[in-house]
Design an enzyme around this catalytic site. Structure first.
Site, short mmCIF file in Angstrom:
data_model
loop_
_atom_site.label_atom_id
_atom_site.label_comp_id
_atom_site.label_asym_id
_atom_site.label_seq_id
_atom_site.Cartn_x
_atom_site.Cartn_y
_atom_site.Cartn_z
N SER A 2 29.46 -16.76 -70.20
CA SER A 2 30.05 -16.37 -69.27
C SER A 2 30.53 -15.91 -67.84
CB SER A 2 30.53 -17.85 -69.01
OG SER A 2 31.81 -18.39 -67.74
N TYR A 27 37.99 -22.12 -72.05
CA TYR A 27 36.57 -21.94 -72.19
C TYR A 27 35.99 -20.46 -71.98
CZ TYR A 27 31.78 -21.94 -70.41
OH TYR A 27 30.01 -22.08 -69.89
N LYS A 58 33.96 -17.71 -74.86
CA LYS A 58 32.29 -17.34 -74.75
C LYS A 58 32.78 -16.04 -75.59
CE LYS A 58 30.15 -20.81 -72.94
NZ LYS A 58 28.92 -20.84 -73.41
N PHE A 69 26.89 -17.23 -63.72
CA PHE A 69 28.23 -16.98 -62.85
C PHE A 69 28.04 -18.43 -62.46
CE2 PHE A 69 27.65 -12.91 -63.38
CZ PHE A 69 28.93 -12.13 -63.05
N ASN A 70 27.94 -19.20 -61.17
CA ASN A 70 28.22 -20.53 -61.58
C ASN A 70 27.13 -21.38 -60.75
OD1 ASN A 70 30.73 -18.91 -60.95
ND2 ASN A 70 30.92 -20.78 -60.66
N ASN A 100 34.36 -31.83 -64.16
CA ASN A 100 35.25 -30.68 -64.63
C ASN A 100 34.75 -29.22 -63.18
OD1 ASN A 100 37.54 -31.88 -66.17
ND2 ASN A 100 35.61 -31.20 -67.56
N LEU A 108 33.17 -27.96 -59.17
CA LEU A 108 32.75 -27.63 -58.06
C LEU A 108 32.33 -28.84 -57.50
CD1 LEU A 108 34.93 -27.67 -55.42
CD2 LEU A 108 33.25 -25.40 -55.19
N PHE A 133 41.93 -26.06 -54.79
CA PHE A 133 43.30 -25.53 -54.81
C PHE A 133 43.17 -24.56 -55.19
CE2 PHE A 133 41.86 -28.66 -59.01
CZ PHE A 133 41.87 -29.44 -58.74
N ARG A 157 33.27 -17.75 -55.60
CA ARG A 157 32.21 -17.36 -56.41
C ARG A 157 30.45 -17.07 -55.75
NH1 ARG A 157 36.86 -18.05 -58.14
NH2 ARG A 157 37.49 -18.52 -59.08
N PRO A 191 45.96 -23.17 -62.57
CA PRO A 191 46.46 -22.69 -63.59
C PRO A 191 44.96 -21.46 -63.87
CG PRO A 191 48.21 -23.95 -63.84
CD PRO A 191 47.39 -24.55 -63.00
N ASP A 205 42.50 -19.62 -62.80
CA ASP A 205 41.14 -19.61 -61.75
C ASP A 205 41.57 -17.60 -61.39
OD1 ASP A 205 40.52 -21.91 -61.87
OD2 ASP A 205 41.00 -22.89 -60.03
#
Length: 254
Positions: free
Chosen positions: A17, A46, A50, A76-77, A96, A98, A116, A129, A195, A197
């Site tokens: 990740s 998390y 990784k 990435f995302n 969890n 977006l 957030f 992102r 917290p 991010d």
């Protein structure tokens, strides 16, 4: 790893990740795999899992380079769904991430999205992102396997490769994209930062092109449209609709 070794498995693709990059300074974006200015770290549990596995794989390869052939794919995302609308993301409970949360808002399962923070040092204040279509991601794995199986033992490696588009997309950009895909605005509110991010993180994916012959082909429009096709055709995912008791006050942004 011991079980793989005992059975003669030599080729490994690890799903890592971009979180292993931690909080990257703006001058290092887009982030490349070997940027000497960036020390691998993680801002959340998390990401640490990784990073620890990456280190184990590097140590394993170093112990016998002719035995282990490893590609570490730093996602990435990933978002989106299969274009057919028949395969998609179906998180259990409160999402969890977006995109699945936004999709559930769009289909009416949740009243609104909580974003957030809108005070990051980004163009619109929300987190940025590198979103990648899940179909592009799957194709990246196929390319990685092709490279691994084509290598002679003297060319075995352990190398990390970014899989991303190279484009930064903010939370509000994605919310707008989903509004365009569905034909109506996505309701949202701004809440406090979460917290762990980071403000911005997007890829330099040139190594994937060079080593794997891979480039992301799909953009945000397709990611949003494919997500909506899946979610609108399957409002409750793979389950038969049942009466849900979910906490709609839970929010997600990155």
């Amino acid at each position: 790893l011991s079980a793989l070794e005992a059975r003669g498995v030599r080729h490994v693709v690890f799903s890592s990740s971009a979180t292993v990059y931690g909080d990257v300074p703006a001058e290092c974006l887009p982030i490349s795999e070997g940027d000497p200015r960036v020390v691998l770290s993680a801002t959340n549990p998390y990401g640490r899992t990784k990073l620890f596995v990456e280190e184990m794989l590097r140590d394993c390869h170093a112990s016998d380079p002719s035995k282990w052939n490893i590609l570490i794919l730093r996602y990435f995302n990933p978002i989106g769904a299969h274009p057919s609308g028949e395969i998609g993301e179906d998180p259990q409970g409160v999402p969890n991430n977006l995109m699945p949360y936004v999709a559930q808002v769009c289909v009416g399962r949740r009243p609104e999205l909580g974003i957030f923070g809108d005070d990051y040092d980004t163009p619109d204040g929300t987190g940025v992102r590198d979103y990648i279509h899940v179909v592009d991601l799957a194709k990246g794995h196929v390319k990685a396997l092709d490279v691994l199986y084509a290598a002679a033992p003297e060319d075995y490696r352990c190398e990390a490769v970014n899989l991303g588009t190279g484009n930064g997309v903010s939370v509000l950009d994605l919310v707008k994209g989903m509004g365009e895909a569905t034909g109506k605005p996505v309701p949202y509110k701004i809440v406090g930062r979460r917290p762990g991010d980071v403000a911005s993180l997007y890829a330099d994916a040139s190594r994937a092109d060079e080593l794997l012959g891979w480039k992301a082909q799909k953009g945000l429009k397709e990611m949003c449209e494919d997500t909506w096709r899946w979610q609108s055709n399957n409002p409750y995912g793979y389950k038969v609709p049942t009466e849900e008791k979910e906490n709609d006050e839970n929010t997600i942004s990155n």
